[in-house]
Scaffold this motif. Structure first.
Motif, PDB file in Angstrom:
ATOM      1  N   LEU A   1     -96.303   5.607 -66.734  1.00 25.81           N
ATOM      2  CA  LEU A   1     -95.494   6.631 -67.400  1.00 25.81           C
ATOM      3  C   LEU A   1     -96.339   7.841 -67.794  1.00 25.81           C
ATOM      4  O   LEU A   1     -95.880   8.988 -67.697  1.00 25.81           O
ATOM      5  N   ILE A   2     -97.563   7.597 -68.221  1.00 29.04           N
ATOM      6  CA  ILE A   2     -98.463   8.694 -68.574  1.00 29.04           C
ATOM      7  C   ILE A   2     -98.736   9.561 -67.355  1.00 29.04           C
ATOM      8  O   ILE A   2     -98.688  10.794 -67.421  1.00 29.04           O
ATOM      9  N   ALA A   3     -99.027   8.935 -66.220  1.00 30.42           N
ATOM     10  CA  ALA A   3     -99.322   9.683 -65.002  1.00 30.42           C
ATOM     11  C   ALA A   3     -98.126  10.526 -64.574  1.00 30.42           C
ATOM     12  O   ALA A   3     -98.270  11.699 -64.206  1.00 30.42           O
ATOM     13  N   GLY A   4     -96.914   9.948 -64.625  1.00 30.14           N
ATOM     14  CA  GLY A   4     -95.717  10.689 -64.244  1.00 30.14           C
ATOM     15  C   GLY A   4     -95.446  11.856 -65.176  1.00 30.14           C
ATOM     16  O   GLY A   4     -95.117  12.964 -64.731  1.00 30.14           O
ATOM     17  N   THR A   5     -95.584  11.625 -66.481  1.00 31.72           N
ATOM     18  CA  THR A   5     -95.351  12.685 -67.456  1.00 31.72           C
ATOM     19  C   THR A   5     -96.381  13.793 -67.319  1.00 31.72           C
ATOM     20  O   THR A   5     -96.051  14.984 -67.338  1.00 31.72           O
TER      21      THR A   5
END
Length: 502
Positions: free
Chosen positions: A25-29
């Motif tokens: 989720l961090i990478a996508g955000t």
């Protein structure tokens, strides 16, 4: 062996699963912040991450000996790489030409390591449970961890910790699992002392990063903006950055400029006055988006207006423009006016529960760069909001640039027409953005260009309005499709047209 250890190892499964999804989720955000707020970023990040996890799972069969030792080392690596990845990406974004290679490289490496974790844990636990119990317990804890991560990420972690601090926190948790296994299985692990020391040193390093994460974030963001950052905050919906140079304030949402205080009046005067001046009897106004209160500031110049309802998704945005002294001065305290009611809600669902009619409606949403915003430009949304517009009322929609993105602009126009609106397109020049477009819409074609405007306007006048309604050859109407929920062609048009010039 302590009988509690198998249960504690299952808790480790839970922690590992939670950390793994948080990194995804961090990478996508982060990709959406840096490369554009688009569903494409999340889709590609998730695809690469899951594919890499599959590679990691496949590679796990080659780990035959010292599985506990390998598991500890992998946990340390996952913690270090996952914990520091957001810092590295923020710091290097402005300095690496092939940023996507670095981004997807880190995502792939993290995914491979995360893909190794569960298979190795299952092999560690295989002698402690029957196979059917092992599979059910491991995957139960795995999926519960994934659920927890998906809930706390948008509701707790991003609003209160931010991306960088969240990365370090879950990196610490990963390494803590390594330290736990190392301490409790020390008799079964070669070089247990070395691995324990490596875990402790890694936790300490990540803890330092966690403590100084705000400094790291401020430094990395300062390299991305030409002006001094005076405010930055991550809400549940976006990253808000406010910069200042001299007397000029600029607002950025997810890295995209929203206004510059030295010329925003051109945008907001053009958004409000051509329509509202033509409605001398207007009393009730609805503003959707526009959480900065600048459109509301212009509307309050009409003394006959009795009520203004502002619907904006992000409470962090409206609160900022109600409390920050510089911003309150810019919007003339518009959001503090007793005539104004601020509603923090998703406009798409909010309109479905309303019966009140409005004489004038302003739709000032961000550009349709992703599907979550694109739905607010669809025929479904316009059909709903049509029911809120008074018979003799006027609605105006900010509609991106008819010069840079003509297909996007004329798609908004065609979509409004498809639900029965009569439309009046127009445009003006805003130095910070270039040529910008708007579309007025009404139940029936009754618009007459006003000849007199409120006192004190800097840009809009009878003469400038004549120019706004004229479309030269390079901005003339083009054929497009209607923007619908099931196709969202506007998002594709927007990405294609703006991507070609950015």
């Amino acid at each position: 062996m302590d009988k509690r250890l198998p249960a504690l190892l299952l808790i480790s499964v839970f922690v590992v699963a939670t950390c793994g999804l948080i990194y995804e989720l961090i990478a996508g955000t982060l990709a959406s912040y840096l490369l554009g707020d688009s569903v494409t970023q999340f889709s590609t990040i998730i695809g690469v991450y899951l594919f890499s996890m599959g590679i990691g799972s496949w590679l796990s069969k080659y780990f035959d000996k010292n599985i506990l030792s390998w598991f500890i080392q992998i946990e340390i690596l996952v913690g270090i790489i996952g914990g520091t990845s957001s810092t590295l990406l923020f710091l290097l974004f402005e300095h690496i030409a092939s940023f996507r290679i670095l981004l997807y490289g880190l995502v792939s490496l993290t995914g491979i390591l995360v893909g190794l974790e569960i298979p190795l844990l299952m092999r560690i636990l295989q002698d402690r449970f029957e196979f059917k119990d092992l599979v059910s317990k491991v995957f139960t804890f795995d999926y519960i961890g994934a659920l927890l991560a998906s809930l706390i990420f948008p509701l707790v972690l991003i609003p209160y910790l931010g991306l960088v601090k969240t990365s370090y926190l879950f990196g610490i948790l990963n390494v803590a699992v390594a330290l736990f296994v190392c301490v409790n299985f020390k008799r079964e692990i070669p070089a247990a002392g070395y691995l324990r020391s490596a875990s402790i040193i890694s936790i300490f390093g990540l803890l330092v990063g966690f403590v100084y994460s705000e400094t790291i974030t401020s430094f990395s963001e300062s390299m991305s903006y030409n002006d001094t950052i005076i405010y930055s905050k991550s809400t549940s919906y976006q990253r808000i950055i406010l910069t200042k140079r001299g007397k000029v304030l600029r607002l950025f949402l997810n890295g995209n400029l929203q206004f510059s205080s030295d010329d925003e009046y051109r945008y907001h005067e053009a958004l409000v006055h051509p329509g509202l001046t033509a409605l001398p009897e207007a009393k009730n106004v609805l503003v959707m988006g526009g959480g900065d209160g600048l459109a509301v500031r212009e509307i309050l110049k009409y003394p006959q207006i009795q009520s203004i309802t502002l619907v904006d998704l992000d409470a962090g945005m409206t609160s900022l423009f109600q409390k920050n002294n510089m911003l309150v001065e810019l919007n003339k305290g518009s959001l503090l006016s007793p005539k104004v009611k601020v509603v923090n809600a998703d406009a798409f669902t909010w309109v479905r529960n309303q019966q009140k009619k409005f004489d004038f409606i302003v739709i000032d949403f961000p550009d349709p760069s992703n599907y979550s915003v694109g739905k607010l430009y669809t025929n479904s949304f316009y059909s709903e909001i049509k029911g809120l517009l008074a018979e003799n009322g006027i609605m105006v929609v900010q509609s991106t640039s008819p010069y840079v993105a003509p297909r996007s602009f004329w798609t908004v126009n065609k979509t409004l027409e498809s639900v029965g609106f009569h439309t009046v397109p127009y445009h003006n020049y805003v130095p910070s953005f270039g040529e910008w477009g708007y579309i007025m819409a009404m139940q029936r074609q009754h618009y007459k260009k006003p000849v007199q405007f409120p006192a004190g306007l800097k840009f809009v006048s009878k003469e400038s309005l004549d120019q706004m309604f004229y479309f030269p050859g390079d901005m003339t109407k083009v054929e497009t499709e209607v923007n619908k929920l099931n196709n969202q062609v506007l998002v594709k048009y927007f990405e294609d047209e703006w991507g070609a010039v950015l």
